[in-house]
Design a protein around this motif. Structure first.
Motif, PDB file in Angstrom:
ATOM      1  N   ALA A 114       0.843  -1.184   0.000  1.00 18.15           N
ATOM      2  CA  ALA A 114       0.000   0.000   0.000  1.00 18.15           C
ATOM      3  C   ALA A 114       0.882   1.237   0.000  1.00 18.15           C
ATOM      4  CB  ALA A 114      -0.923   0.011   1.220  1.00 18.15           C
ATOM      5  N   CYS A 115       0.354   2.299  -0.566  1.00 15.51           N
ATOM      6  CA  CYS A 115       1.009   3.601  -0.473  1.00 15.51           C
ATOM      7  C   CYS A 115       0.439   4.312   0.741  1.00 15.51           C
ATOM      8  CB  CYS A 115       0.752   4.422  -1.736  1.00 15.51           C
ATOM      9  SG  CYS A 115       1.285   6.143  -1.594  1.00 15.51           S
ATOM     10  N   CYS A 116       1.292   4.679   1.682  1.00 20.00           N
ATOM     11  CA  CYS A 116       0.825   5.424   2.859  1.00 20.00           C
ATOM     12  C   CYS A 116       0.606   6.868   2.426  1.00 20.00           C
ATOM     13  CB  CYS A 116       1.850   5.330   3.989  1.00 20.00           C
ATOM     14  SG  CYS A 116       1.173   5.839   5.583  1.00 20.00           S
ATOM     15  N   SER A 117      -0.582   7.129   1.934  1.00 18.62           N
ATOM     16  CA  SER A 117      -0.864   8.393   1.250  1.00 18.62           C
ATOM     17  C   SER A 117      -1.577   9.399   2.133  1.00 18.62           C
ATOM     18  CB  SER A 117      -1.694   8.128  -0.009  1.00 18.62           C
ATOM     19  OG  SER A 117      -2.797   7.294   0.271  1.00 18.62           O
ATOM     20  N   LEU A 128       6.206   3.314   1.140  1.00 17.50           N
ATOM     21  CA  LEU A 128       5.678   2.053   0.625  1.00 17.50           C
ATOM     22  C   LEU A 128       5.576   1.086   1.797  1.00 17.50           C
ATOM     23  CD1 LEU A 128       4.849   0.271  -1.803  1.00 17.50           C
ATOM     24  CD2 LEU A 128       7.239  -0.462  -1.935  1.00 17.50           C
ATOM     25  N   LEU A 129       4.363   0.588   2.033  1.00 16.61           N
ATOM     26  CA  LEU A 129       4.120  -0.325   3.141  1.00 16.61           C
ATOM     27  C   LEU A 129       3.959  -1.747   2.615  1.00 16.61           C
ATOM     28  CD1 LEU A 129       1.510   1.776   5.132  1.00 16.61           C
ATOM     29  CD2 LEU A 129       4.008   1.813   5.316  1.00 16.61           C
ATOM     30  N   ASP A 147       1.514   8.869  -7.996  1.00 15.72           N
ATOM     31  CA  ASP A 147       2.701   9.248  -8.769  1.00 15.72           C
ATOM     32  C   ASP A 147       3.618  10.089  -7.894  1.00 15.72           C
ATOM     33  OD1 ASP A 147       4.584  10.134 -10.593  1.00 15.72           O
ATOM     34  OD2 ASP A 147       3.245  11.620 -11.502  1.00 15.72           O
ATOM     35  N   ARG A 148       4.757   9.521  -7.538  1.00 14.24           N
ATOM     36  CA  ARG A 148       5.760  10.278  -6.819  1.00 14.24           C
ATOM     37  C   ARG A 148       7.100  10.032  -7.506  1.00 14.24           C
ATOM     38  NH1 ARG A 148       8.546   9.596  -0.880  1.00 14.24           N
ATOM     39  NH2 ARG A 148       9.484  11.647  -0.853  1.00 14.24           N
ATOM     40  N   ALA A 149       7.270  10.716  -8.623  1.00 17.23           N
ATOM     41  CA  ALA A 149       8.459  10.488  -9.434  1.00 17.23           C
ATOM     42  C   ALA A 149       9.713  10.556  -8.573  1.00 17.23           C
ATOM     43  CB  ALA A 149       8.532  11.524 -10.551  1.00 17.23           C
ATOM     44  N   PRO A 150      10.650   9.594  -8.783  1.00 18.37           N
ATOM     45  CA  PRO A 150      10.720   8.640  -9.894  1.00 18.37           C
ATOM     46  C   PRO A 150       9.980   7.321  -9.646  1.00 18.37           C
ATOM     47  CG  PRO A 150      12.691   8.453  -8.569  1.00 18.37           C
ATOM     48  CD  PRO A 150      11.858   9.533  -7.940  1.00 18.37           C
ATOM     49  N   TRP A 151       9.091   7.313  -8.663  1.00 21.18           N
ATOM     50  CA  TRP A 151       8.367   6.093  -8.338  1.00 21.18           C
ATOM     51  C   TRP A 151       6.889   6.237  -8.675  1.00 21.18           C
ATOM     52  CZ3 TRP A 151      11.287   7.926  -3.815  1.00 21.18           C
ATOM     53  CH2 TRP A 151      12.541   7.316  -3.700  1.00 21.18           C
ATOM     54  N   VAL A 152       6.264   5.105  -8.931  1.00 19.83           N
ATOM     55  CA  VAL A 152       4.820   5.041  -9.093  1.00 19.83           C
ATOM     56  C   VAL A 152       4.316   3.944  -8.174  1.00 19.83           C
ATOM     57  CG1 VAL A 152       2.891   4.714 -10.669  1.00 19.83           C
ATOM     58  CG2 VAL A 152       5.027   5.718 -11.514  1.00 19.83           C
ATOM     59  N   PHE A 153       3.461   4.302  -7.230  1.00 19.25           N
ATOM     60  CA  PHE A 153       2.841   3.328  -6.344  1.00 19.25           C
ATOM     61  C   PHE A 153       1.639   2.723  -7.058  1.00 19.25           C
ATOM     62  CE2 PHE A 153       5.024   6.261  -3.607  1.00 19.25           C
ATOM     63  CZ  PHE A 153       5.466   5.528  -2.519  1.00 19.25           C
ATOM     64  N   LEU A 154       1.567   1.415  -7.081  1.00 18.97           N
ATOM     65  CA  LEU A 154       0.455   0.691  -7.700  1.00 18.97           C
ATOM     66  C   LEU A 154      -0.199  -0.147  -6.606  1.00 18.97           C
ATOM     67  CD1 LEU A 154       2.482  -0.337 -10.825  1.00 18.97           C
ATOM     68  CD2 LEU A 154       0.592   1.295 -10.827  1.00 18.97           C
ATOM     69  N   GLU A 161       3.329  -7.587 -12.921  1.00 21.33           N
ATOM     70  CA  GLU A 161       4.533  -7.815 -12.130  1.00 21.33           C
ATOM     71  C   GLU A 161       4.803  -6.640 -11.188  1.00 21.33           C
ATOM     72  OE1 GLU A 161       6.467 -10.526 -11.840  1.00 21.33           O
ATOM     73  OE2 GLU A 161       4.902 -11.475 -13.054  1.00 21.33           O
ATOM     74  N   ALA A 162       4.573  -5.415 -11.690  1.00 20.78           N
ATOM     75  CA  ALA A 162       4.834  -4.236 -10.871  1.00 20.78           C
ATOM     76  C   ALA A 162       3.888  -4.155  -9.682  1.00 20.78           C
ATOM     77  CB  ALA A 162       4.718  -2.972 -11.726  1.00 20.78           C
ATOM     78  N   VAL A 163       2.624  -4.511  -9.901  1.00 17.95           N
ATOM     79  CA  VAL A 163       1.658  -4.394  -8.810  1.00 17.95           C
ATOM     80  C   VAL A 163       1.944  -5.408  -7.705  1.00 17.95           C
ATOM     81  CG1 VAL A 163      -0.148  -5.994  -9.585  1.00 17.95           C
ATOM     82  CG2 VAL A 163      -0.786  -3.878  -8.409  1.00 17.95           C
ATOM     83  N   LYS A 164       2.625  -6.504  -8.058  1.00 17.68           N
ATOM     84  CA  LYS A 164       3.018  -7.468  -7.027  1.00 17.68           C
ATOM     85  C   LYS A 164       3.999  -6.852  -6.038  1.00 17.68           C
ATOM     86  CE  LYS A 164       2.508 -11.654  -9.885  1.00 17.68           C
ATOM     87  NZ  LYS A 164       3.246 -12.775 -10.512  1.00 17.68           N
TER      88      LYS A 164
END
Length: 830
Positions: free
Chosen positions: A84-87, A95-96, A579-586, A643-646
């Motif tokens: 999960a993204c702790c948003s 990233l949790l 979207d938190r460049a350079p990362w994307v939380f899915l 694969e990314a969402v995993k």
């Protein structure tokens, strides 16, 4: 907890101990502040020695404790992992990694951040939050309809179909009577992932309804205004790693990193270990102060006075960076004496003085060494460089006056100014605590100007930043493909939302100006608990709104005043993207939604279908998330969604991970002049074209201050983010109730002892709390933790004490920022 604290203290080396605090209004050294906790600080400093770790419980799984038993191994084999993204609004965006067994979340740990192994982070709040998420007694489980009076908490369970049918009918009724702008959708910062935060406002756009520019009412807009004035952007933030590597001094100004932005603290600690001096400025001795070399207590709202006093001292002692001021700031630009506007030439060019030719020329004229001092005649128009205006204004704040206005002793200001100017460079990180007084943009603006005068803007180890980080992606030459495909999400059909300042929301409801507020939908928001003057909301604002809908996972204070309460999913129960460049939380669901909870996107889809807008909401939440990453962009080269969402996250191959980015290193600013601006011609009518100290509005009222002599502030702490987390049993070891921090000088004068129940009051209302008598708050100031709701405190609410006072200057430039730390109260034993 006591043994762990003792262990932390015993392992704390002498040179890491706090070195200054206030007692009886005087500075002392080498003494601990009683009452300051160690949980977050101990973690940041790396207390992991044998004997300090908590004892392992029998039967704990290897996944949670590292046990090697057969039973633990079996549990580990049965554990699945989800992310999960702790948003929530603490700005860390961690990233949790959730441990899931038998459909339940059983543990949370930090997830790994691609390209940044140093950045994995999870705080106490995020790790304990799964207790609250999975507690059916705390969650809104089903759609509910009010049966009693607003605020009574009397509701009946209804079906989703009935709820959405009736809400749609009320929405259409308000539209028919008053037009679509009388219907509004208010999304706050309770969850900042894209679908959670934007679904309701997107629906407003589809419907032609009103949305609210929320920063003003929430008290977070002062920073945005101040930064916009000087930089042209609302953040202007260094990567915190830059301080670790390059700063000789780090000034943490009104920002309690240790408790509220835990992902950043480690870099400040390392900067100190490298030899940088850490200076902490705050009325409170917070957890962050414990890792500082110096704590400078300051009166709330006194920040701009302190900064102006330092600017004056630096200029008077010829320590200002003349080259930076001439070439990269507005300092050499000529200002007309007749109207206070910048002198313009042909093509509206900004002008400077050319000593060689003895005339004004365009600022981009090559070979001109434009001065920042002097007074000139430009074809009959009297002009002088903008820097002269700054110097003259700063001269109004000699050390004695700066001390009187800020509460900081003269010798402390002088020493601080000298050491700051000599650090070469020094970095400043500003926080929310600076922006919650009347005209608080002045504080951010003035502190940034201080950095510019010293020549520290755009240099490694320098800057004056709010929050942290910059967009960390490499540009790809010739590429035009966007990183995300948001066009369909941005398409709201033939309509568009009507954006209104949130500072005007009260008058919109009561006076119908500039729009009527007849229907309002709150999501990811506990509006009543987070907005000023709660009595005014309950007694005036809400009664003038015909329909109130609250979509929330929790039974909030606001929900109790709603006509309909809808069960929303938590961050562990939905599809979303951040979207938190350079990362994307899915984010995908880790557990099944409790009860009949639905995501905000699902709710808006159901509502859209009932008002003829279903064609604009044809995707499921998962389909929306899958549609956004652009496979044609280099940022998603090699990207596989499944694969990314995993892993919960995608690290863009275009990302910059190893090098701390320095904002404005190219000295390119997005201001009207293209330079760093300390002269804002749009503020001439308020005599605020250059920074000016505007005192706290209630403190500066002698009659009010005589009646209510204590300045009161609310602060963000380790316990909760706004109103969230207070029901997590694991956090009861940290805090179980809201307390009032009060200095022994003020407590003794009122016959108050540590642990007494006290009454806080002013003309607007009252609250009851337990007194926490501590030398870690400056005399004349009291403080309480923000976010605690009435059902969890001894009586009343801290929001009964606050006020919404519109600022003409702020309304002119943008919108008024709520002054939650600009409150005068009295305290007595209850």
């Amino acid at each position: 907890m006591g043994d762990n604290k003792k262990c932390a203290v015993e392992n704390l080396s002498e040179d890491l101990r706090p070195v200054e605090f206030v007692k009886d209004g005087k500075m002392h050294r080498r003494t601990f502040i009683k009452g300051v906790g160690w949980i977050t600080v101990a973690s940041a400093l790396g207390f992991g020695a044998a004997g300090c770790a908590p004892a392992e419980k029998e039967g704990d799984s290897l996944a949670e404790t590292g046990s090697g038993t057969d039973e633990a191994a079996e549990k580990l084999a049965a554990t699945e992992y989800s992310y999960a993204c702790c948003s929530y609004n603490c700005t860390s965006r961690c990233l949790l990694k959730g441990h899931v067994r038998d459909g339940k979340l059983v543990a949370v740990e930090p997830g790994e951040m691609p390209g940044r192994p140093d950045y994995a982070n999870a705080c106490l709040r995020s790790m304990s939050f799964i207790e609250r998420v999975q507690n059916e007694d705390l969650r809104v489980m089903y759609p509910m309809k009010r049966t009693g009076e607003r605020g009574s908490g009397e509701f009946e369970r209804i079906s989703w179909d009935q709820a959405m049918d009736e809400i749609a009918a009320r929405l259409e009724e308000s539209k028919e009577k008053y037009g679509p702008t009388a219907c509004s959708f208010y999304s706050f910062t309770g969850n900042q992932s894209k679908l959670a935060m934007q679904s309701a406002t997107r629906f407003a756009g589809c419907y032609g309804a009103t949305t609210w520019d929320i920063e003003g009412i929430m008290g977070d807009h002062g920073a945005s205004m101040g930064m916009k004035m000087v930089y042209g952007v609302i953040r202007g933030a260094h990567d915190t790693r830059d301080y670790e590597q390059n700063s000789n001094m780090v000034v943490i100004w009104g920002r309690n990193l240790a408790d509220t932005h835990t992902s950043e603290l480690r870099y400040i600690v390392r900067a100190r270990e490298r030899g940088a001096k850490i200076v902490y400025i705050d009325p409170r001795f917070s957890s962050t102060a414990t890792i500082a070399d110096q704590w400078i207590p300051i009166r709330p709202g006194g920040d701009s006075a302190l900064a102006l006093g330092m600017i004056n001292w630096i200029i008077a002692n010829d320590r200002h960076d003349k080259e930076f001021l001439a070439k990269h700031s507005c300092g050499s630009l000529l200002v007309r004496e007749d109207d206070g506007k910048y002198l313009r030439g042909e093509g509206d060019a900004y002008m400077v003085w050319d000593p060689a030719s003895g005339k004004a020329v365009p600022a981009d004229t090559e070979g001109v060494e434009a001065p920042i001092e002097g007074s000139f005649d430009a074809d009959g128009v009297a002009v002088k460089p903008a820097f002269v205006h700054l110097r003259e204004r700063a001269a109004e704040y000699p050390l004695e006056r700066a001390s009187e206005l800020s509460g900081v002793p003269v010798d402390v200001i002088e020493t601080f100014a000298r050491e700051y100017s000599e650090a070469k460079p020094a970095g400043i990180r500003m926080g929310q605590g600076m922006q919650r007084t009347y005209n608080s943009y002045q504080s951010f603006r003035t502190v940034a100007v201080l950095a510019a005068v010293a020549g520290y803007v755009g240099v490694r180890g320098g800057g004056a930043s709010h929050a942290g980080g910059t967009k960390a992606n490499k540009p790809v030459p010739g590429e035009t493909a966007p990183e995300f495909l948001y066009d369909e999400w941005a398409d709201t059909g033939e309509n568009a939302a009507n954006m209104v300042k949130s500072s005007l929301i009260y008058q919109c409801a009561v006076e119908h100006d500039p729009v009527r507020c007849d229907f309002i939908w709150f999501n990811v928001s506990n509006f009543l608990n987070q907005s000023p003057d709660a009595h005014r909301i309950i007694d005036e604002v809400f009664p003038n709104i015909s329909t109130i809908v609250v979509a929330d996972p929790w039974w909030t204070w606001t929900a109790k005043y709603a006509d309909y309460v809808l069960p929303a999913t938590s961050l562990w129960e939905y599809w979303d993207l951040y979207d938190r460049a350079p990362w994307v939380f899915l984010v995908k669901p880790a557990i099944e939604p409790l009860g009949e909870s639905k995501s905000d996107c699902e709710m808006m889809t159901m509502l859209a279908e009932r008002v003829g807008l279903g064609h604009l909401w044809s995707k499921t939440p998962e389909e929306w998330v899958r549609s956004w990453p652009n496979p044609e962009s280099s940022a998603f080269e090699g990207f596989d969604f499944d694969e990314a969402v995993k892993e919960g996250m995608w690290g863009m191959p275009t990302g910059i991970y190893d090098e701390p980015l320095i904002v404005f290193e190219d000295q390119q600013y997005q201001t009207p002049t293209g330079r760093f601006e300390f002269y804002t011609e749009d503020m001439v009518e308020f005599d605020e074209q250059v920074p000016l100290h505007t005192p706290a509005i209630e403190y500066s009222n002698p009659e009010l201050a005589a009646k209510y002599p204590l300045m009161h502030l609310t602060y963000h702490d380790r316990m909760n983010v706004h109103t969230q987390h207070c029901d997590c049993p694991a956090l009861h070891a940290v805090q179980m109730e809201q307390t009032l921090q009060i200095n022994p000088v003020d407590a003794e004068a009122r016959g108050i002892a540590h642990g007494d129940v006290v009454r806080l009051f002013n003309d607007r209302g009252e609250a009851k709390m337990t007194a926490f008598v501590t030398e870690g708050i400056m005399p004349g100031v009291t403080a309480a933790q923000a976010g605690w709701t009435p059902e969890r405190v001894l009586g009343g609410s801290h929001q009964y004490l606050s006020h919404l006072t519109l600022s003409p200057a702020e309304e002119h430039y943008s919108q008024t920022n709520s002054a939650f730390n600009d409150i005068m109260i009295e305290v007595e034993k209850a």
